[in-house]
Motif scaffolding. Structure first.
Motif, PDB file in Angstrom:
ATOM      1  N   ILE A  22      -5.196  30.211  64.713  1.00  0.00           N
ATOM      2  CA  ILE A  22      -3.909  30.289  64.015  1.00  0.00           C
ATOM      3  C   ILE A  22      -2.919  29.300  64.625  1.00  0.00           C
ATOM      4  CG2 ILE A  22      -1.917  31.770  63.554  1.00  0.00           C
ATOM      5  CD1 ILE A  22      -3.874  34.129  63.341  1.00  0.00           C
ATOM      6  N   ARG A  23      -2.915  29.216  65.948  1.00  0.00           N
ATOM      7  CA  ARG A  23      -2.013  28.273  66.621  1.00  0.00           C
ATOM      8  C   ARG A  23      -2.361  26.838  66.224  1.00  0.00           C
ATOM      9  NH1 ARG A  23      -2.069  25.507  71.686  1.00  0.00           N
ATOM     10  NH2 ARG A  23       0.047  24.990  72.354  1.00  0.00           N
ATOM     11  N   PHE A  25      -3.807  25.859  63.517  1.00  0.00           N
ATOM     12  CA  PHE A  25      -3.450  25.658  62.106  1.00  0.00           C
ATOM     13  C   PHE A  25      -1.977  25.281  61.976  1.00  0.00           C
ATOM     14  CE2 PHE A  25      -1.476  27.561  58.321  1.00  0.00           C
ATOM     15  CZ  PHE A  25      -2.092  26.823  57.337  1.00  0.00           C
ATOM     16  N   TYR A  26      -1.098  26.006  62.647  1.00  0.00           N
ATOM     17  CA  TYR A  26       0.331  25.716  62.537  1.00  0.00           C
ATOM     18  C   TYR A  26       0.722  24.405  63.222  1.00  0.00           C
ATOM     19  CZ  TYR A  26       1.311  30.137  60.273  1.00  0.00           C
ATOM     20  OH  TYR A  26       1.343  31.169  59.358  1.00  0.00           O
ATOM     21  N   LEU A  27      -0.099  23.975  64.165  1.00  0.00           N
ATOM     22  CA  LEU A  27       0.122  22.665  64.798  1.00  0.00           C
ATOM     23  C   LEU A  27      -0.565  21.547  64.006  1.00  0.00           C
ATOM     24  CD1 LEU A  27      -0.320  23.563  68.587  1.00  0.00           C
ATOM     25  CD2 LEU A  27       1.812  23.032  67.397  1.00  0.00           C
ATOM     26  N   GLN A  28      -1.177  21.913  62.889  1.00  0.00           N
ATOM     27  CA  GLN A  28      -1.872  20.979  61.999  1.00  0.00           C
ATOM     28  C   GLN A  28      -3.052  20.277  62.683  1.00  0.00           C
ATOM     29  OE1 GLN A  28       0.871  18.354  60.014  1.00  0.00           O
ATOM     30  NE2 GLN A  28       2.189  20.026  59.341  1.00  0.00           N
ATOM     31  N   TYR A  30      -6.247  20.761  62.356  1.00  0.00           N
ATOM     32  CA  TYR A  30      -7.145  21.519  61.490  1.00  0.00           C
ATOM     33  C   TYR A  30      -8.586  21.534  61.991  1.00  0.00           C
ATOM     34  CZ  TYR A  30      -3.157  21.218  58.344  1.00  0.00           C
ATOM     35  OH  TYR A  30      -1.908  21.311  57.804  1.00  0.00           O
ATOM     36  N   TYR A  62      -6.954  32.260  57.173  1.00  0.00           N
ATOM     37  CA  TYR A  62      -6.605  31.086  57.976  1.00  0.00           C
ATOM     38  C   TYR A  62      -7.763  30.095  58.045  1.00  0.00           C
ATOM     39  CZ  TYR A  62      -2.091  32.834  59.510  1.00  0.00           C
ATOM     40  OH  TYR A  62      -0.783  33.251  59.534  1.00  0.00           O
ATOM     41  N   LYS A  65      -7.511  28.182  54.752  1.00  0.00           N
ATOM     42  CA  LYS A  65      -6.366  27.268  54.787  1.00  0.00           C
ATOM     43  C   LYS A  65      -6.660  26.056  55.681  1.00  0.00           C
ATOM     44  CE  LYS A  65      -2.591  30.580  54.028  1.00  0.00           C
ATOM     45  NZ  LYS A  65      -1.379  31.187  54.639  1.00  0.00           N
ATOM     46  N   SER A  66      -7.316  26.310  56.808  1.00  0.00           N
ATOM     47  CA  SER A  66      -7.626  25.224  57.741  1.00  0.00           C
ATOM     48  C   SER A  66      -8.647  24.258  57.151  1.00  0.00           C
ATOM     49  CB  SER A  66      -8.153  25.802  59.067  1.00  0.00           C
ATOM     50  OG  SER A  66      -7.183  26.627  59.674  1.00  0.00           O
TER      51      SER A  66
END
Length: 353
Positions: A22-23, A25-28, A30, A62, A65-66
């Protein structure tokens, strides 16, 4: 530039891997997110002996999404890098050939031909069209890989579908997550050029979001925008225009809501400025769609006229070729009774019976 997330792909702690994914993913990041979440989902399925256990919904979401983010990232990188790499390799080959051969132009042509062959070989290997690639694909197919191996987008769709089923079973408590998953499923279908499915999933997610959020929700505004993109890609211009305009209305409502709150904080002012920066781009989308619609109508009209002209029967051409003053073809022939006065009189006598 954001720091890459370090993932221990050999870890057996599914919760820690989920947190890392998750971390990332939010930092892009991927690629790291996909590694962590793939491993986490594998461990969780083994732990629960069920690939649709409710605890897997989050990791599936997630993970999907990733994979979508990674697919987009790789496509963008490929689109930017290929022309530049070809140009650089051409320059290098040109320099090397001029140093090694007295006939500079001949050497350049030879090296360019070799380069083209290498690029074609590489392309064939990637696409599975070359002889060696075909052999290797055939070998790997025997092992259950090669042509049968799913793409990132296919895997994304599959895990997001699993997440959707879990959220649907959980009912109203998971409505927000279900809506989010449906919208992402739509994005995956859009990337895969399955437009009807993309539109259908996004519309379902949007309807849930409209029930959950107010008329100034940026979440709803964003989904309307994504739906507009899906419609425009599918050349449904009226629907695209309506979706973009709805997105604008939600954003304007958001600005109004923020400005009504007194006193205005710096965070509120920053959000207003951010939204005001988004509005011109969406307005331009609306204008583009209107232009596309007008152009499409024009082309259809021209095509219809062309078909009509080419399909006109020969008799029609001769009929329309008469002078405008000549109306003889419009006058009905007189009946024979009109030539005989007695018959005409008899014809006019009313019946008394």
């Amino acid at each position: 530039m954001m720091a890459d997330v370090i993932v221990d792909s050999e870890s057996t702690d599914s919760k820690e891997l989920l947190a890392q994914g998750i971390r990332a993913f939010y930092l892009q990041d991927y690629e790291a997110a996909v590694v962590a979440l793939s491993r986490a989902s594998e461990l969780m399925v083994a732990e629960h002996s069920n690939d649709q256990h409710e605890e897997l919904a989050e990791v599936y979401t997630y993970y999907g999404k990733s994979l979508l983010g990674l697919s987009r990232q790789q496509n963008e990188a490929l689109g930017d890098a290929v022309p530049r790499n070809v140009e650089e390799s051409d320059e290098d080959e040109g320099k090397a050939s001029s140093a090694e051969d007295e006939d500079e132009e001949a050497s350049k042509e030879g090296e360019a031909a070799k380069q083209e062959e290498k690029e074609e070989e590489s392309s064939n290997e990637r696409n599975g069209t070359g002889d060696e690639a075909s052999t290797s694909k055939g070998d790997s197919t025997d092992d259950g890989k090669g042509d049968d191996e799913p793409t990132d987008l296919q895997v994304a769709w599959e895990v997001l579908e699993l997440a959707r089923k879990i959220y649907q079973r959980q009912g109203e408590s998971s409505s927000k997550n279900l809506a989010d998953t449906l919208v992402v499923l739509g994005e995956v279908s859009l990337e895969s050029e399955i437009y009807d499915s993309a539109i259908n999933d996004m519309k379902q997610g949007l309807e849930i979001q409209k029930q959950l959020f107010g008329d100034d929700s940026r979440v709803v505004a964003e989904t309307y925008y994504k739906l507009g993109v899906a419609y425009s890609t599918n050349t449904q211009f009226d629907e695209a225009i309506e979706s973009f305009q709805n997105s604008l209305q939600y954003l304007r409502n958001r600005i109004s809501s923020l400005q009504k709150v007194k006193p205005n904080t710096d965070a509120q002012k920053e959000e207003v400025e951010e939204i005001e920066g988004l509005i011109p781009d969406i307005e331009e989308k609306v204008a583009d769609m209107k232009n596309c619609k007008d152009e499409a109508i024009k082309k259809i009209s021209e095509a219809v006229r062309e078909v009509t002209r080419s399909a006109a029967p020969a008799g029609q051409a001769s009929a329309t070729s008469r002078p405008a003053s000549d109306i003889s073809h419009l006058v009905k022939r007189k009946r024979k009774a009109e030539d005989d006065p007695e018959d005409q009189t008899a014809a006019k006598q009313p019946s008394m019976s």
